[in-house]
Design a protein around this motif. Structure first.
Motif, short mmCIF file in Angstrom:
data_model
loop_
_atom_site.label_atom_id
_atom_site.label_comp_id
_atom_site.label_asym_id
_atom_site.label_seq_id
_atom_site.Cartn_x
_atom_site.Cartn_y
_atom_site.Cartn_z
N ARG A 1 13.64 -43.65 53.85
CA ARG A 1 12.79 -43.90 55.03
C ARG A 1 12.91 -45.34 55.49
N LEU A 2 13.01 -46.28 54.51
CA LEU A 2 13.12 -47.69 54.85
C LEU A 2 14.40 -47.98 55.63
N PHE A 3 15.48 -47.24 55.32
CA PHE A 3 16.75 -47.46 55.99
C PHE A 3 16.95 -46.54 57.19
N GLY A 4 15.87 -46.00 57.72
CA GLY A 4 15.92 -45.29 58.99
C GLY A 4 16.27 -43.82 58.92
N LEU A 5 16.31 -43.23 57.73
CA LEU A 5 16.58 -41.80 57.64
C LEU A 5 15.31 -41.02 57.96
N ARG A 6 15.47 -39.88 58.61
CA ARG A 6 14.34 -39.01 58.87
C ARG A 6 13.86 -38.40 57.55
N GLU A 7 12.74 -37.73 57.61
CA GLU A 7 12.14 -37.22 56.38
C GLU A 7 13.02 -36.18 55.71
N ASP A 8 13.63 -35.28 56.51
CA ASP A 8 14.47 -34.26 55.90
C ASP A 8 15.71 -34.87 55.25
N ALA A 9 16.33 -35.87 55.91
CA ALA A 9 17.50 -36.54 55.33
C ALA A 9 17.12 -37.33 54.08
N SER A 10 15.93 -37.92 54.07
CA SER A 10 15.48 -38.67 52.89
C SER A 10 15.29 -37.75 51.70
N TRP A 11 14.72 -36.57 51.95
CA TRP A 11 14.56 -35.62 50.86
C TRP A 11 15.91 -35.14 50.34
N MET A 12 16.86 -34.93 51.25
CA MET A 12 18.19 -34.53 50.82
C MET A 12 18.80 -35.60 49.93
N ILE B 1 22.63 -46.14 33.04
CA ILE B 1 23.02 -44.73 33.07
C ILE B 1 22.21 -43.96 34.10
N GLY B 2 20.91 -44.23 34.14
CA GLY B 2 20.04 -43.52 35.08
C GLY B 2 20.31 -43.85 36.53
N ALA B 3 20.87 -45.04 36.79
CA ALA B 3 21.13 -45.44 38.17
C ALA B 3 22.32 -44.70 38.78
N LEU B 4 23.12 -44.03 37.96
CA LEU B 4 24.32 -43.35 38.44
C LEU B 4 24.03 -41.87 38.66
N SER B 5 24.78 -41.25 39.56
CA SER B 5 24.65 -39.82 39.85
C SER B 5 26.01 -39.16 39.75
N ALA C 1 19.35 -34.72 45.97
CA ALA C 1 20.77 -34.56 45.67
C ALA C 1 21.23 -35.52 44.59
N LEU C 2 20.66 -36.74 44.57
CA LEU C 2 21.12 -37.77 43.63
C LEU C 2 20.16 -37.96 42.46
N ALA C 3 19.32 -36.98 42.18
CA ALA C 3 18.28 -37.16 41.17
C ALA C 3 18.79 -37.03 39.74
N GLN C 4 20.03 -36.55 39.56
CA GLN C 4 20.55 -36.39 38.20
C GLN C 4 21.37 -37.63 37.80
N ALA C 5 21.73 -37.69 36.52
CA ALA C 5 22.66 -38.72 36.06
C ALA C 5 24.09 -38.21 36.25
N LEU D 1 17.78 -28.18 41.97
CA LEU D 1 17.25 -29.23 42.84
C LEU D 1 17.62 -28.95 44.30
N PHE D 2 18.80 -28.39 44.55
CA PHE D 2 19.17 -28.05 45.92
C PHE D 2 18.36 -26.86 46.43
N VAL D 3 18.01 -25.93 45.54
CA VAL D 3 17.10 -24.85 45.94
C VAL D 3 15.74 -25.42 46.31
N LEU D 4 15.26 -26.39 45.50
CA LEU D 4 14.00 -27.07 45.82
C LEU D 4 14.11 -27.79 47.16
N LEU D 5 15.28 -28.39 47.43
CA LEU D 5 15.49 -29.06 48.72
C LEU D 5 15.33 -28.08 49.88
N ASP D 6 15.87 -26.87 49.73
CA ASP D 6 15.72 -25.86 50.78
C ASP D 6 14.25 -25.55 51.02
N ARG D 7 13.48 -25.45 49.95
CA ARG D 7 12.05 -25.18 50.10
C ARG D 7 11.35 -26.33 50.81
#
Length: 635
Positions: free
Chosen positions: A324-335, A120-124, A339-343, A382-388
């Motif tokens: 980061r391992l798959f080549g995303l920049r830091e801002d894209a990694s945080w997005m 369940i936790g692995a899904l968003s 973005a996918l942190a919920q179930a 979480l998206f507001v936190l992403l903006d910060r």
């Protein structure tokens, strides 16, 4: 009154109200349906009474959702995202299942429940995340595309989860029997296996060789209602066949959708099944919410909040380094991570199935529903936190660390989508080499292969504009398709260089006024020119001489643009356009001459046309007159 009509009416009435409020609050439809069910359960005490009426019907919503997911799988897009899809998506699902399972076992949760919680936790939430990314205009960015790839893999991963979950069930035999395996129980094992494979083959072969000719015949005879009925028959028949051989109906529906994904009837099937899917899926979420016990929330609120926070922390801890391992920049990694942190919605399906298989008791199932729902509710936060986070990264990281340092140029083009590409090609063809800014790294990489000076970055960032040479540039073309972001870029560019000429892409008439107020010199409504061109072709087709058509097009454009400038003073941001009486009256007055022509009284219109075909001047046609560039000047 009792029976099906009473229960269905009560459910639908509560659902309409709760979903309306939930959407207005920006929480999405799923949270509204869950809230409606929670209202129905404790107030009307229907959680158990209606099970025989609505639950079997509502489960068809899950089957239809899997069918539509299969239909939406575009082989070309899947192949393009194969690295992110299989690699990033696969690692995310496996690592999250492992992490959640380990944490749950350490908290003395039985291992079977721990594995279920891990799945369940692995899904968003596909619906909430994609809708939010699209509304923010970042779905095509690196972080948006990575999120899409992971969500797609998660949707596909649900199929093996549904298939494997009975293997860890306590009452495995009863669970299998509940899926209809009793039809094969009297057969030898090898024969039952052949029958099962035959059922899967029937879905694949029937979808490809049988359903297409039938749909072609129905379409040829123009039997729209029968086509809708046949679409529903395909979905229900697949589900029934899979249940008969002990397989998941959702698995069969997904396979059927994949088989028909490349069919010429794909879009027709989607449009026919979608309304039924939405209604039945909403009913499913209502039945889930109806099972929530208020006493569970009252006595376990700390566990619900703690589990939600723990799930968000685990998923961020998994997704951030993977990005980061798959080549995303830091801002894209945080997005990606936030973005996918919920179930997600499929978590409710797994919870329901787990309760049927005695993996969870009612208290555990209610707690799980509350955790998933709370995760969806906090997603906007979480998206507001992403903006910060992104704002912090912008302040602390020099741009040269992530992208090349663009050279100063006389012309800057922000955004190279379909609109910006045409502008760029015209400039190049006439000897100008603009500096291109785009937030999609793949676009930037492709352009560089063609020798186009392009640099990754958000043109709304003041530091990027400065690096691109905004202070010395003569022209900025803002060609992105995000109305709010376009206004921000114009404002910042005007502040950085009061003398620069700004050409901006407008979404519509009201966006035109916002851009004019922000400081744009020339504003082009993105569909206006092409619409006028289409109207001209229509007039030619109806027999009008091409020269006459050009004269009338010119007259129409001049009148529309002149009226656009005159009505700028009538715009009132505090009122909806239809409630602004002065704006409506002015719009009708400006359209009077053309309306007269449409009604056949063309004297005034013909008088304008007889003046000849004089192309409108740029300064008069695309922007209000800027008398001053000084701060505070009226625009």
């Amino acid at each position: 009154m009792n029976g099906f009509a009473f229960y269905a009416s009560a459910y639908l009435a509560c659902a309409v109200l709760a979903v309306f409020v939930s959407r207005r609050l920006g929480l999405g439809s799923v949270v509204g349906y869950i809230a409606a069910g929670a209202l129905i359960g404790p107030v009307l005490h229907m959680a158990d009474a209606d099970a025989g009426y609505l639950e079997p019907l509502s489960e068809l919503g899950i089957v239809m959702m899997l069918f539509l997911i299969g239909l939406e799988i575009d082989p070309k897009k899947v192949w393009k995202l194969r690295g992110m899809l299989v690699g990033l998506g696969g690692f995310q699902v496996v690592l999250t299942i492992a992490a959640v399972t380990i944490v749950a076992v350490l908290l003395n949760v039985p291992w079977r429940q721990a594995v279920l919680f891990g799945c369940i936790g692995a899904l968003s939430s596909t619906a909430i995340v994609l809708q939010t990314l699209e509304e923010r205009g970042v779905l095509e960015s690196d972080g948006g595309q990575a999120s899409f790839a992971v969500l797609l893999f998660q949707d596909i991963a649900v199929i093996p989860m549904l298939a494997c979950l009975p293997l860890i069930a306590v009452n495995h035999g009863a669970a299998v029997e509940g899926h209809g395996a009793n039809l094969l129980s009297s057969l030898p094992g090898w024969l039952a296996t052949i029958a099962t494979l035959g059922a899967v083959g029937a879905v694949v072969g029937g979808g490809h060789y049988l359903s297409r000719p039938v749909m072609r015949a129905i379409a040829r005879d123009g039997l729209r209602d029968i086509f809708t009925a046949f679409a529903l028959l395909v979905v229900i028949a697949i589900a029934l066949l899979m249940s008969a051989v002990g397989l998941s109906p959702a698995l069969g529906a997904f396979l059927g959708g994949v088989v028909l994904a490349n069919s010429e009837f794909k879009h027709e099937l989607q449009s026919d099944v979608e309304p039924f899917k939405g209604l039945l899926l909403g009913l499913f979420f209502v039945t889930i919410g109806a099972k929530i016990d208020p006493m569970v929330l009252q006595s376990n609120w700390a566990i619900v909040i703690g589990a939600t926070i723990a799930l968000v922390a685990v998923k961020v801890a998994v997704l951030l380094p993977l990005g980061r391992l798959f080549g995303l920049r830091e801002d894209a990694s945080w997005m990606l991570a936030l973005a996918l942190a919920q179930a997600g919605e499929f978590g409710f399906v797994l919870l329901s199935l787990g309760q049927q298989m005695s993996l969870l008791d009612p208290v555990g199932a209610s707690t799980g529903v509350l955790v998933i729902t709370l995760g969806m509710i906090i997603t906007p936060g979480l998206f507001v936190l992403l903006d910060r986070v992104l704002a912090g990264l912008e302040l602390t990281k020099p741009i040269a660390k992530n992208v090349g340092e663009p050279d100063s140029g006389a012309v800057i083009v922000a955004g190279l989508g379909r609109f910006g590409q045409i502008v760029n090609r015209m400039l190049l063809a006439n000897g100008y080499t603009p500096v291109i800014l785009d937030y999609r790294a793949d676009v930037v990489d492709d352009l560089r292969k063609f020798g186009v000076r392009s640099f990754f970055g958000d043109a709304g960032r003041t530091d990027l504009l400065q690096s691109a040479g905004i202070a010395k540039a003569d022209l900025l073309v803002v060609a992105i398709d995000d109305p709010d972001r376009t206004v921000e870029i114009v404002q910042r560019a005007r502040a950085a260089n009061p003398r620069i000429t700004i050409v901006a892409r407008a979404y519509d008439r009201l966006h035109h006024y916002r851009l004019a107020s922000a400081g744009a010199d020339h504003i082009v409504r993105e569909l206006f020119g092409s619409s006028v061109e289409a109207a001209g072709l229509a007039l030619q087709t109806l027999g009008m001489h091409p020269y006459e058509v050009e004269k009338r097009k010119s007259a129409f454009v001049q009148q529309d643009l002149a009226g656009l400038a005159r009505m700028a003073s009538l715009v009132d941001d505090a009122k909806h356009i239809a409630d602004n009486d002065r704006f409506v009256a002015g719009f009708n007055d400006i359209g009077r001459v053309i309306q007269e022509a449409m009604l056949g009284r063309r004297a005034g219109y013909d008088e304008i046309v007889r003046r000849g075909w004089n192309p409108p001047k740029l300064d008069d046609s695309h922007a209000p007159n800027h008398e001053s560039r000084e701060p505070g000047a009226s625009r």
